[in-house]
Design an enzyme around this catalytic site. Structure first.
Site, mmCIF file in Angstrom:
data_model
loop_
_atom_site.group_PDB
_atom_site.id
_atom_site.type_symbol
_atom_site.label_atom_id
_atom_site.label_comp_id
_atom_site.label_asym_id
_atom_site.label_seq_id
_atom_site.Cartn_x
_atom_site.Cartn_y
_atom_site.Cartn_z
ATOM 1 C CG ASP A 108 90.762 61.186 26.137
ATOM 2 O OD1 ASP A 108 90.485 62.082 25.888
ATOM 3 O OD2 ASP A 108 90.186 60.673 27.050
ATOM 4 C CG ASP A 111 85.442 60.761 18.984
ATOM 5 O OD1 ASP A 111 84.570 60.541 17.532
ATOM 6 O OD2 ASP A 111 83.979 60.016 19.850
ATOM 7 C CB THR A 112 83.709 65.376 17.064
ATOM 8 O OG1 THR A 112 83.982 66.581 18.564
ATOM 9 C CG2 THR A 112 82.567 64.406 17.406
ATOM 10 C CB THR A 115 87.461 67.656 23.720
ATOM 11 O OG1 THR A 115 85.983 67.449 23.867
ATOM 12 C CG2 THR A 115 87.937 68.798 25.245
ATOM 13 C CG LEU A 116 92.374 67.751 21.493
ATOM 14 C CD1 LEU A 116 92.594 66.389 20.269
ATOM 15 C CD2 LEU A 116 93.441 68.099 22.188
HETATM 16 P P1 XMP Z 1 85.184 65.207 21.121
HETATM 17 O O1 XMP Z 1 84.233 64.274 20.007
HETATM 18 O O2 XMP Z 1 85.353 66.500 21.505
HETATM 19 O O3 XMP Z 1 85.596 64.356 21.962
HETATM 20 O O4 XMP Z 1 87.141 64.776 19.921
HETATM 21 C C1 XMP Z 1 86.731 64.199 23.330
HETATM 22 C C2 XMP Z 1 86.135 63.627 24.854
HETATM 23 O O5 XMP Z 1 84.415 62.908 24.550
HETATM 24 C C3 XMP Z 1 85.154 61.496 24.407
HETATM 25 N N1 XMP Z 1 86.119 60.631 23.859
HETATM 26 C C4 XMP Z 1 84.945 59.647 24.076
HETATM 27 N N2 XMP Z 1 85.876 58.711 26.046
HETATM 28 N N3 XMP Z 1 85.472 56.804 24.871
HETATM 29 C C5 XMP Z 1 85.681 57.520 26.586
HETATM 30 O O6 XMP Z 1 85.643 56.783 27.100
HETATM 31 C C6 XMP Z 1 85.267 56.947 23.284
HETATM 32 O O7 XMP Z 1 85.725 56.279 22.766
HETATM 33 C C7 XMP Z 1 85.293 58.702 23.452
HETATM 34 N N4 XMP Z 1 85.079 58.903 22.276
HETATM 35 C C8 XMP Z 1 85.653 60.888 22.805
HETATM 36 C C9 XMP Z 1 87.207 62.034 25.555
HETATM 37 O O8 XMP Z 1 86.513 62.110 27.149
HETATM 38 C C10 XMP Z 1 87.406 63.071 25.062
HETATM 39 O O9 XMP Z 1 88.459 63.783 25.337
#
Ligand code: XMP
Ligand code: MG
Length: 182
Positions: A108, A111-112, A115-116
């Site tokens: 989805d 972000d940071t 997760t990926l």
């Molecule tokens: P990272 O920081 O690991 O985040 O790249 C990835 C996961 O964090 C959740 N995520 C969000 N979920 N609104 C959300 O509802 C956001 O703005 C958001 N930013 C991160 C998401 O599940 C993603 O897989």
């Protein structure tokens, strides 16, 4: 479950939230992504790995725009635990076997990138024939984990978004548009 959130007086009124990406924009962009991916994977079978739960609607819409044979898998990743910022610890759960396959992770939001990165390294260790990342959203933030993301739907500012599969504390995934919660 927290009863306070079920009180209609404290529940967020989603109709008042700013729509960042409308359902029509999502549909158009996902159609384009589907065409691009279909062209890139012509004559190859694609194994798609959706990242639960946030990626479930994106994956469902994306596969219906593909014109190539594919198989659909899911893995569960969790890190946020009812918070708006990452806990930094990403737990994965799956029983995938993808050795020799052409694999694409469908997520989805980048972000940071924690997760990926975790998902990518885990799947890479299975020796797929190829491994690419497709993310619907990518946040423009400093200090992301650098990742080679081949397909991105939309770049967005650093806002907390919900809807179209994305949740806040497991709610709001069903909203058809992507809306800002902050
Ligand atoms: P990272 O920081 O690991 O985040 O790249 C990835 C996961 O964090 C959740 N995520 C969000 N979920 N609104 C959300 O509802 C956001 O703005 C958001 N930013 C991160 C998401 O599940 C993603 O897989
Ligand atoms: Mg989430």
């Amino acid at each position: 479950m927290n009863d306070v959130n079920l009180n209609p007086e404290t529940q967020t009124d989603v109709s008042k939230l700013e729509v960042l990406i409308s359902r029509q924009q999502l549909q158009e962009r996902i159609r384009e992504l589907g065409q691009t991916i279909s062209a890139d994977y012509k004559n190859r079978e694609l194994d798609l790995v959706g990242v639960l739960k946030g990626g479930f609607i994106f994956l469902a819409d994306l596969v219906r725009e593909l014109e190539i044979p594919c198989r659909i898998h899911f893995l569960q990743a969790s890190s946020y635990q009812n918070r708006k910022t990452s806990s930094g610890v990403v737990r994965l759960s799956h029983d995938l076997q993808l050795s020799g396959k052409h694999v694409m992770v469908v997520e989805d939001i980048y972000d940071t990138g924690l997760t990926l990165q975790r998902v990518f390294e885990d799947l890479q260790s299975q020796s797929p024939a190829s491994l690419e990342i497709c993310t619907l959203l990518s946040k423009k933030i400093e200090g992301k984990v650098p990742l080679d993301v081949k397909y991105t739907g939309f770049e967005i500012e650093n806002r907390f978004v919900i809807g179209y599969g994305l949740d806040y504390a497991e709610r709001y995934r069903e909203i058809p548009d992507i809306v800002c919660m902050d």
